[in-house]
Scaffold this active site. Structure first.
Site, short mmCIF file in Angstrom:
data_model
loop_
_atom_site.label_atom_id
_atom_site.label_comp_id
_atom_site.label_asym_id
_atom_site.label_seq_id
_atom_site.Cartn_x
_atom_site.Cartn_y
_atom_site.Cartn_z
N VAL A 1 12.38 34.14 -8.57
CA VAL A 1 11.83 33.83 -7.25
C VAL A 1 12.90 34.05 -6.18
O VAL A 1 13.99 33.47 -6.24
CB VAL A 1 11.32 32.37 -7.21
CG1 VAL A 1 10.78 32.03 -5.82
CG2 VAL A 1 10.25 32.15 -8.28
N LYS A 2 12.55 34.91 -5.23
CA LYS A 2 13.52 35.26 -4.18
C LYS A 2 13.30 34.34 -2.98
O LYS A 2 12.18 34.23 -2.46
CB LYS A 2 13.29 36.72 -3.79
CG LYS A 2 14.53 37.45 -3.36
CD LYS A 2 14.20 38.93 -3.25
CE LYS A 2 15.34 39.70 -2.66
NZ LYS A 2 14.92 41.07 -2.32
N VAL A 3 14.39 33.69 -2.57
CA VAL A 3 14.30 32.65 -1.54
C VAL A 3 15.30 32.97 -0.43
O VAL A 3 16.45 33.31 -0.71
CB VAL A 3 14.68 31.28 -2.18
CG1 VAL A 3 14.65 30.17 -1.15
CG2 VAL A 3 13.77 30.96 -3.36
#
Ligand code: E4P
Length: 215
Positions: A83-85
């Protein structure tokens, strides 16, 4: 060093995977929009079927709660989804929660060593410093990679350093020399990594000489 492709173009991902050197894929909302993938989930399902490695999928909300809800859904798609945050305060809070839940994160839009330290402390799996965009504003992007490598080494942080916003092979080679863990780049740059004019000249000469021998 791991090589990721930075694209949402399925043909490019297939071509890079067929070269046998691809370890993962990074996408971002701009890349997904450029390819016109209206169904994000279906795009990710296609990518995980092509590449057996980390596939970064970015959240598009900006509050911790929303990012956590979005990220949990993305992580359910496949075990390889990371998951890219974004590296904002709400993002760091979300990374801490993801990390406690065993959801791996790629903390993106990192432009300073201080941001990289905070991401590691929050439990990021990957940190993505954008070297090309720093170069664009007359700051040396690779200097940031060198700082982060040293700092993470000083404190034994386990967060992997991903050289992002790579624009040319020199970014890739310098990142490898500094000990960065991953480089992500457009397909065009992957092709540039392979090419050397002396290889082409040498191969043509070998093949011509072979033809002379055999008539
Ligand atoms: C990384 O994950 C980003 O998607 C990417 O490297 C950004 O690159 P750009 O600066 O060329 O848009």
């Amino acid at each position: 060093m791991k090589i990721f492709i930075d694209t949402a173009n399925l043909d490019e991902i297939k071509q890079a995977a067929e070269m046998g050197i691809l370890d993962g894929v990074t996408t971002n909302p701009s890349l997904v929009s450029k390819e016109g993938h209206k169904d994000f989930r279906s795009m990710l399902e296609k990518i995980v079927a092509i590449v057996d490695g980390d596939i970064s999928a970015e959240v598009v909300s900006t509050t911790c709660n929303e990012m956590v809800n979005e990220g949990r859904e993305l992580a359910k798609i496949h075990e390889n989804i990371v998951v890219k945050v974004p590296l904002i305060a709400e993002g760091l809070k979300a990374v801490k929660i993801f990390s406690a839940e065993g959801i791996r994160t790629n903390v993106t839009l990192c432009f300073s060593a201080s941001q990289a330290i905070l991401a590691a402390k929050a439990g990021a799996y990957i940190i993505s410093p954008f070297v090309g965009r720093l170069d664009d504003i007359s700051q040396n992007g690779m200097e940031l990679i060198s700082q982060i490598v040293q700092i993470y080494d000083n404190y034994d942080y386990q967060t992997q350093i991903l050289v992002a916003s790579v624009r040319h092979p020199i970014h890739f080679v310098e990142g490898a020399m500094m000990g960065a863990d991953i480089s992500t780049m457009p397909f065009k740059v992957i092709e540039q990594l392979v090419k050397h004019p002396l290889t082409d000249i040498g191969l043509n000469k070998f093949l011509d000489d072979w033809k002379k021998l055999n008539g």
